[in-house]
Design an enzyme around this catalytic site. Sequence first.
Site, PDB file in Angstrom:
ATOM      1  N   ASP A   1       0.838  -1.205   0.000  1.00 21.72           N
ATOM      2  CA  ASP A   1       0.000   0.000   0.000  1.00 21.72           C
ATOM      3  C   ASP A   1       0.869   1.248   0.000  1.00 21.72           C
ATOM      4  OD1 ASP A   1      -2.477  -1.040  -0.005  1.00 21.72           O
ATOM      5  OD2 ASP A   1      -3.022  -0.427   2.017  1.00 21.72           O
TER       6      ASP A   1
ATOM      7  N   LYS B   1      -3.865   2.911  -3.043  1.00 20.09           N
ATOM      8  CA  LYS B   1      -5.243   3.291  -3.403  1.00 20.09           C
ATOM      9  C   LYS B   1      -5.763   4.361  -2.460  1.00 20.09           C
ATOM     10  CE  LYS B   1      -6.936  -0.735  -0.959  1.00 20.09           C
ATOM     11  NZ  LYS B   1      -6.976   0.009   0.292  1.00 20.09           N
TER      12      LYS B   1
ATOM     13  N   MET C   1      -8.636   9.706   8.464  1.00 15.04           N
ATOM     14  CA  MET C   1      -9.218  10.112   7.166  1.00 15.04           C
ATOM     15  C   MET C   1     -10.235  11.242   7.342  1.00 15.04           C
ATOM     16  SD  MET C   1      -9.700   6.288   5.561  1.00 15.04           S
ATOM     17  CE  MET C   1     -10.119   5.459   7.091  1.00 15.04           C
TER      18      MET C   1
HETATM   19  N1  SAH Z   1      -4.202   0.993   9.012  1.00 18.09           N
HETATM   20  C1  SAH Z   1      -3.778   2.354   9.253  1.00 18.09           C
HETATM   21  C2  SAH Z   1      -4.875   3.331   8.899  1.00 18.09           C
HETATM   22  C3  SAH Z   1      -5.247   3.312   7.434  1.00 18.09           C
HETATM   23  S1  SAH Z   1      -6.495   4.498   7.045  1.00 18.09           S
HETATM   24  C4  SAH Z   1      -3.348   2.491  10.711  1.00 18.09           C
HETATM   25  O1  SAH Z   1      -3.610   1.613  11.517  1.00 18.09           O
HETATM   26  O2  SAH Z   1      -2.727   3.503  11.028  1.00 18.09           O
HETATM   27  C5  SAH Z   1      -5.524   5.846   6.453  1.00 18.09           C
HETATM   28  C6  SAH Z   1      -5.506   6.971   7.460  1.00 18.09           C
HETATM   29  O3  SAH Z   1      -4.654   6.674   8.539  1.00 18.09           O
HETATM   30  C7  SAH Z   1      -4.986   8.270   6.915  1.00 18.09           C
HETATM   31  O4  SAH Z   1      -5.961   8.971   6.178  1.00 18.09           O
HETATM   32  C8  SAH Z   1      -4.660   8.993   8.205  1.00 18.09           C
HETATM   33  O5  SAH Z   1      -5.822   9.457   8.833  1.00 18.09           O
HETATM   34  C9  SAH Z   1      -4.098   7.859   9.034  1.00 18.09           C
HETATM   35  N2  SAH Z   1      -2.627   7.760   8.951  1.00 18.09           N
HETATM   36  C10 SAH Z   1      -1.915   6.709   8.558  1.00 18.09           C
HETATM   37  N3  SAH Z   1      -0.590   6.954   8.646  1.00 18.09           N
HETATM   38  C11 SAH Z   1      -0.471   8.210   9.112  1.00 18.09           C
HETATM   39  C12 SAH Z   1       0.627   9.051   9.441  1.00 18.09           C
HETATM   40  N4  SAH Z   1       1.887   8.631   9.308  1.00 18.09           N
HETATM   41  N5  SAH Z   1       0.371  10.287   9.913  1.00 18.09           N
HETATM   42  C13 SAH Z   1      -0.888  10.723  10.080  1.00 18.09           C
HETATM   43  N6  SAH Z   1      -1.962   9.971   9.788  1.00 18.09           N
HETATM   44  C14 SAH Z   1      -1.769   8.741   9.321  1.00 18.09           C
END
Ligand code: SAH
Length: 260
Positions: free
Chosen positions: A41, A63, A179
């Site tokens: 991803d 995506k 998000m």
């Molecule tokens: N599985 C991931 C989340 C995926 S959804 C987890 O557990 O972190 C994608 C969202 O995760 C992004 O839109 C944002 O809101 C958040 N996100 C993921 N990585 C991030 C980062 N390094 N800094 C800030 N937000 C992050």
Amino acid sequence: MTTYAPRTGKVYLIGAGPGDPELLTLKAVRALGRCDVLLVDDLADTAVLEHARSDARIVRVGKRGGCRSTPQAFIERLMLRYARAGLTVGRVKGGDPFVFGRGGEEMQTLRRAGIECEVVSGLSAGIAVPATLGVPVTHRDMACGVTFVTGHAREDGQPGREPDWSALARCGTTLVIYMGMRKLASIAEALHAGGLAADTPACAIQNGTRDSQRAVISTLRDLPQVVADAKLGSPAIVVIGEVVNLAEVAEQAEALSMRA
Ligand code: SAH
């Protein structure tokens, strides 16, 4: 005569953590090193691929919302095809595979297909990213818990609709919104309309744990404007609640802190 069923491969659903490659688990490092093929991803940091075998096939299947994307069904078909060919497959996701990562859907697909699947948990952004500012999402003097919620409701009419913001406004936990950037203004408005005080501390952190991290600290009322002024975008975590009072932004060249 004995017949043998062809050997099917195995799929690891690997959480790559929020960005900083040092936040990868040892288990993720080992799993990455075992895979013949990695479906990656775009939220997963490229640096984690250093742990891949030099002969591993790397397939980028990013995506992100609004960007050119690989449809989920296609990714799942790829996963099945490689596994049925007997390969060890790594599905590499940002954060934790089971937190807003569609890891649950992929596990169900694999189970239905009778393919072995192992989940390698990762550090989710909702915990690790606020921590970079010193925000403990469940400090017991300030919150009785934490709610992880998505600001991006499903658009396909399936269950998983818009969160009940007015119920969340009254739930007494820290709110951690994934998000949430695109709809930040309407989310803040709905939370306020639901009874959450306008001066509730709130922050947004983009690219958390990476060198490019930027953060703003404000209040529920002002956060959307402060975010817009700072041109903060995705991926970002929004934290709302008293625990944000503990936030400190380190002095770094690219860091941006505003207390409105
Ligand atoms: N599985 C991931 C989340 C995926 S959804 C987890 O557990 O972190 C994608 C969202 O995760 C992004 O839109 C944002 O809101 C958040 N996100 C993921 N990585 C991030 C980062 N390094 N800094 C800030 N937000 C992050």
